[in-house]
Each structure stands twice: as C-alpha cells, then as structure tokens.
Design a protein around this motif. Structure first.
Motif, PDB file in Angstrom:
ATOM      1  N   ARG A 115       4.627  12.333  30.688  1.00  0.00           N
ATOM      2  CA  ARG A 115       4.043  13.087  31.593  1.00  0.00           C
ATOM      3  C   ARG A 115       4.190  12.680  32.933  1.00  0.00           C
ATOM      4  O   ARG A 115       4.237  13.486  34.080  1.00  0.00           O
ATOM      5  N   GLU A 116       4.335  11.305  33.072  1.00  0.00           N
ATOM      6  CA  GLU A 116       4.644  10.736  34.451  1.00  0.00           C
ATOM      7  C   GLU A 116       6.117  11.141  35.111  1.00  0.00           C
ATOM      8  O   GLU A 116       6.107  11.414  36.177  1.00  0.00           O
ATOM      9  N   GLU A 119       5.572  14.847  36.422  1.00  0.00           N
ATOM     10  CA  GLU A 119       4.931  14.616  37.850  1.00  0.00           C
ATOM     11  C   GLU A 119       5.840  14.205  38.889  1.00  0.00           C
ATOM     12  O   GLU A 119       5.725  14.716  40.039  1.00  0.00           O
ATOM     13  N   ARG A 122       7.930  17.187  39.817  1.00  0.00           N
ATOM     14  CA  ARG A 122       7.124  18.135  40.481  1.00  0.00           C
ATOM     15  C   ARG A 122       7.016  17.770  41.771  1.00  0.00           C
ATOM     16  O   ARG A 122       7.129  18.479  42.608  1.00  0.00           O
TER      17      ARG A 122
END
Length: 282
Positions: A115-116, A119, A122
């Motif tokens: 997930r990190e 991010e 993004r």
C-alpha cells in the motif's frame, strides 16, 4: 526504451521474454548470470535498489518502468526507484503489488508495504498502472519435493479457496500496460478463472501426474515453522496472516479483468500444472 526490474523473478523473466522480440528493453539486475531472456534488443544494467544515483543512471532515456521489489523489510527500495524515475524523466510506472491491498482486513507487513509503495507512486506525479494479482499458481512449487519423494501435499487450510493466477498471465498484462496506451491511472485486479482449495489443487496434480497423491493438512504452527525456514520471521508472520485470510473467503473472488485485457481466457490451474508437470514427477 522500457526498463524492467525484477527481471530474473517469477513474473519479470516472462515480461522480458514478452518484450524482447519487438521492443527495446533494459533490464536492471544484480546478477546478469541469472537472466534467462536475452536478445539484440535487450540491454543489461547491473545495479542495486539501495543506490539511488545508479538507479537514476540506469533509467536515462527510459519511457516506462516495470517496478518489482521483493523485500518488505527494505521499503526504501521502492522510494529509491520512484524518486530515480522522477529525476530521470520516466513517463509511466507499472507497479506489481498485490490484490490484498484492497482488502480492509488485510493489515500484515507485506500488505502495508505494498500500500505504501502505491501511495509513493501516486504522489510522484508520474503516470502509473498497478497490477494487483492474487496468489501465484507457482507457489505450489513449494509442494514439489514432497510430491516427488512421497506423493504427499502438505499445506494449511485444506478447504479454503483461492483464485490463484498464472504468473505468465500477470506478465502478459504487464507487457500490455508497458506498451499500449489506456492503462494510465488503472489498478488491474488479476485473478485466475477458478477458486480452488488446496485439496482440489492436489486432485488436479494427481490427474496430471497420473498417480494418486495424498493431501495432509498441517497446523498453522507447522506452516509458520515451514515459512521460517525460508524467510525472516516478520515476513513469515505476514505470509501466515495472509494465508489465514483465505479461511474467510477473502481470496475466492474471481475477477474478469485478465480475460478482458488479454482477449483470451486466463490460464487454469490444470494448464499450469500440465506445463510444470516435470517439477512434480518422481
């Protein structure tokens, strides 16, 4: 020019082979001897994820990068790759993560790491595509030794289903994302066409092998002990937690993204087992 990281791994080696015939490819490796796909359009660059300056140099003149990292205990590797891509002017990042990032109940080390990484990408300002596969069919190669020597599969969670995916299909999706327009800002969920339990996979292996294989369910403790022989304890714990989520049906959902992307059905576990039958043969 397309740069592929993780080029000697389960997915990356198939991506290099899929690109090599028609695209200029640069592969970033630590050990060139492990690279199986080569050709006149394949450049090899020796580098390390811990060296940001070297990564930036490796990405000079590169349009798109396939990001595959494999160590959740070194999250800075993803940060180095993303920042190096930004500095080098890379226009598109295709990141291999995991479908578990979409599960609200998934909070293990590996899922948090993925997930990190998403991010960070993004936030980079670079166009991105996320490939989120379910567990790989090739994970059952971990059964190969006991199948060869004893005719036995030992695994936890005998009746918990998982829509596992063939790594070759994931690689084909990566090739499309790297070479065709229209995948920017897309997160592709990649599953196989059927959700199978370990018992059902064992039955398929039996039919492919032409001999009766026995399934033995092992406890969570035994499974964790097995994992600890291959991985550091934090990673083993995370893998065991991920396997436990299979009990709730979290991994049984089948998605139709792969056949839509590839224009053909996703490969079945029977196809995978047939293509890899030699690994399980006595």
């Amino acid at each position: 020019m397309i740069l592929v990281t993780g080029a000697t791994g389960t997915v990356g080696r198939h991506v290099v082979a899929g690109l090599a015939g028609s695209h200029a490819v640069r592969v970033l490796v630590r050990d060139p001897q492990r690279l199986s796909a080569t050709g006149p359009r394949v450049q090899t660059v020796v580098g390390d994820y811990a060296d940001p300056a070297g990564l930036t140099e490796a990405m000079a003149g590169v349009r798109a990068v396939l990001l595959i990292t494999a160590d959740p205990l070194r999250p800075e590797h993803d940060a180095h790759l993303v920042e190096s891509a930004r500095v080098a002017g890379v226009r598109h990042l295709v990141k291999l993560t995991a479908l578990a990032v979409t599960e609200p109940g998934a909070d293990d080390l590996i899922t948090r790491w993925q997930r990190e990484a998403e991010e960070q990408i993004r936030a980079s300002g670079i166009a991105w595509t996320f490939l989120r596969p379910r567990s790989f069919m090739s994970n059952t190669l971990g059964w190969a030794r006991s199948v060869r020597e004893e005719g036995v599969v030992r695994a936890p969670h005998a009746t918990a289903a998982n829509a596992t995916v063939d790594p070759r299909d994931v690689a084909d999706a990566a090739v499309l994302a790297l070479t065709e327009p229209g995948h920017e800002r897309c997160a592709h969920a990649l599953t196989g066409p059927e959700a199978l339990t370990p018992v059902q996979q064992t039955e398929i292996l039996s039919e492919v092998q032409g001999r009766t294989l026995r399934f033995e369910e092992i406890s969570r403790e035994d499974h964790l002990r097995q994992l600890c022989t291959r991985y550091p304890r934090p990673i083993a714990d995370a893998l065991a937690e991920g396997a436990d989520r299979q009990l709730s049906g979290a991994k049984a959902h089948r998605d139709d993204t792969l056949p839509r992307l590839l224009g053909r059905p996703a490969r079945t576990y029977r196809q995978w087992a047939t293509d890899h039958h030699a690994a399980f043969r006595p």
